[in-house]
Design a protein around this motif. Sequence first.
Motif, short mmCIF file in Angstrom:
data_model
loop_
_atom_site.label_atom_id
_atom_site.label_comp_id
_atom_site.label_asym_id
_atom_site.label_seq_id
_atom_site.Cartn_x
_atom_site.Cartn_y
_atom_site.Cartn_z
N THR A 11 0.82 -1.22 0.00
CA THR A 11 0.00 0.00 0.00
C THR A 11 0.85 1.26 0.00
N THR A 12 2.12 1.12 -0.35
CA THR A 12 3.05 2.26 -0.27
C THR A 12 3.56 2.64 -1.65
N LEU A 13 3.48 3.93 -1.97
CA LEU A 13 4.08 4.46 -3.18
C LEU A 13 5.52 4.88 -2.87
N HIS A 14 6.45 4.37 -3.65
CA HIS A 14 7.86 4.70 -3.47
C HIS A 14 8.29 5.62 -4.62
N GLY A 15 8.73 6.80 -4.28
CA GLY A 15 9.19 7.75 -5.28
C GLY A 15 10.50 8.39 -4.84
N GLU A 16 10.81 9.52 -5.47
CA GLU A 16 12.03 10.23 -5.10
C GLU A 16 11.90 11.70 -5.46
N ILE A 17 12.81 12.50 -4.93
CA ILE A 17 12.84 13.93 -5.25
C ILE A 17 13.42 14.10 -6.65
N ILE A 18 12.72 14.84 -7.49
CA ILE A 18 13.20 15.06 -8.85
C ILE A 18 13.57 16.52 -9.12
N HIS A 19 13.15 17.42 -8.25
CA HIS A 19 13.46 18.84 -8.48
C HIS A 19 13.39 19.59 -7.16
N ILE A 20 14.33 20.52 -6.97
CA ILE A 20 14.33 21.39 -5.80
C ILE A 20 14.33 22.83 -6.30
N ASP A 21 13.32 23.59 -5.91
CA ASP A 21 13.20 24.94 -6.46
C ASP A 21 13.97 25.96 -5.61
N HIS A 22 13.88 27.21 -6.03
CA HIS A 22 14.61 28.32 -5.40
C HIS A 22 14.29 28.46 -3.92
N GLU B 180 -2.29 12.12 -9.88
CA GLU B 180 -3.07 11.07 -10.54
C GLU B 180 -2.76 9.69 -9.94
N LEU B 181 -1.48 9.45 -9.68
CA LEU B 181 -1.08 8.17 -9.09
C LEU B 181 -1.63 8.03 -7.67
N ILE B 182 -1.62 9.11 -6.93
CA ILE B 182 -2.17 9.08 -5.57
C ILE B 182 -3.67 8.76 -5.62
N ARG B 183 -4.39 9.44 -6.51
CA ARG B 183 -5.83 9.20 -6.62
C ARG B 183 -6.12 7.76 -7.04
N SER C 240 -10.88 8.58 1.69
CA SER C 240 -11.10 8.32 3.11
C SER C 240 -9.82 7.88 3.82
N ASP C 241 -8.76 7.59 3.05
CA ASP C 241 -7.51 7.16 3.65
C ASP C 241 -6.79 8.33 4.31
N THR C 242 -6.04 8.04 5.34
CA THR C 242 -5.12 9.01 5.92
C THR C 242 -3.76 8.81 5.29
N ILE C 243 -3.18 9.87 4.76
CA ILE C 243 -1.91 9.78 4.03
C ILE C 243 -0.75 10.08 4.96
N GLU C 244 0.28 9.27 4.82
CA GLU C 244 1.52 9.51 5.56
C GLU C 244 2.67 9.60 4.57
N VAL C 245 3.43 10.69 4.61
CA VAL C 245 4.57 10.91 3.74
C VAL C 245 5.83 10.76 4.58
N GLN C 246 6.80 10.02 4.06
CA GLN C 246 8.05 9.79 4.79
C GLN C 246 9.23 10.22 3.93
N VAL D 37 11.38 9.04 -1.25
CA VAL D 37 10.21 9.55 -0.56
C VAL D 37 9.12 8.48 -0.68
N THR D 38 8.42 8.21 0.41
CA THR D 38 7.32 7.25 0.34
C THR D 38 6.02 7.93 0.76
N LEU D 39 4.93 7.39 0.23
CA LEU D 39 3.60 7.86 0.58
C LEU D 39 2.73 6.63 0.74
N ARG D 40 2.01 6.56 1.87
CA ARG D 40 1.17 5.39 2.08
C ARG D 40 -0.11 5.78 2.77
#
Length: 283
Positions: free
Chosen positions: A189-200, A211-214, A220-226, A278-281
């Motif tokens: 149930t966990t999306l595994h991603g990464e940082i692709i850009h850091i702005d000013h 879209e992937l999150i939806r 109704s889910d509670t999202i946790e970002v790590q 970065v993960t989101l679950r």
Amino acid sequence: MRPVITLTTDFGINDPFAGIMKGVLLNIVPDAQIVDITHNIEPQNIIQAALVLNAAYPWFPRKTIHVVIVDPGVGGSFIKNTERVLSTRTGEARLGLVIRRAIVVQSKFQTFLGPDNGVLTPILHPDSRTYEITNKKYFLNNISNTFHGRDVFAPCAGWLASGVEPSKVGPRVLKPARQEFPQPHLKDTTLHGEIIHIDHFGNLTTNISAELIREHITSSDTIEVQIGKHRIDGLVTGYYQMKSGQPGAIINSWNHLEIFYREDNAKKKLKAKTGQPVTLRAC
């Protein structure tokens, strides 16, 4: 309408390189509107340049000409008729070949110029046509080994803006180089991603799209970002909703998950860098 030409480079703003390119352009097409998308791409970071281009070009009018110069192989040898997929980290060809070819990509509505190193991957669609820039009629007279932005790409862009057809600059390229972009993946149930850009501001854009999150997480889910040792509970819809000194998560203008600190710098606070997991679950 005056021709619109955009510039995206890793030249920075402390040196004259971007300004020199503008001078070359204005000598060829004096009424051009030249727009700086950014000159602060990390040096030689082809993927960052491609991602910035992808975020920016849809907002420009038809017939805009985009020049993207992030060119670690400047001055290198030319390779023809080779299918290349480039690594996400180094920009080197998997076959160990030196990549150096200047190209024009004509999409349905806009035109793009850059080195054939994958920086133009986002606009390499089935209906686009790619040409190698070989016709010296559209170069400056003297070509340096270190500044093709001035000597090749800027004059060619100027001539295209003045009405020259892309097919006039050189032969068709059937297999332009493409970059492999880091893709998120779902495990349990966990999306595994990464940082692709850091702005000013130090905000951290990830490759996890709204879209992937939806698709995988219900409302109704509670999202946790790590990120590292830091956990963020839930998403906000505005920066103001977070208290100072606390990290937050939001869907940004790229329509991707972003990690931020209200009125502070998430990059510095979290010691973050591009490529960091970065993960989101749902919890």
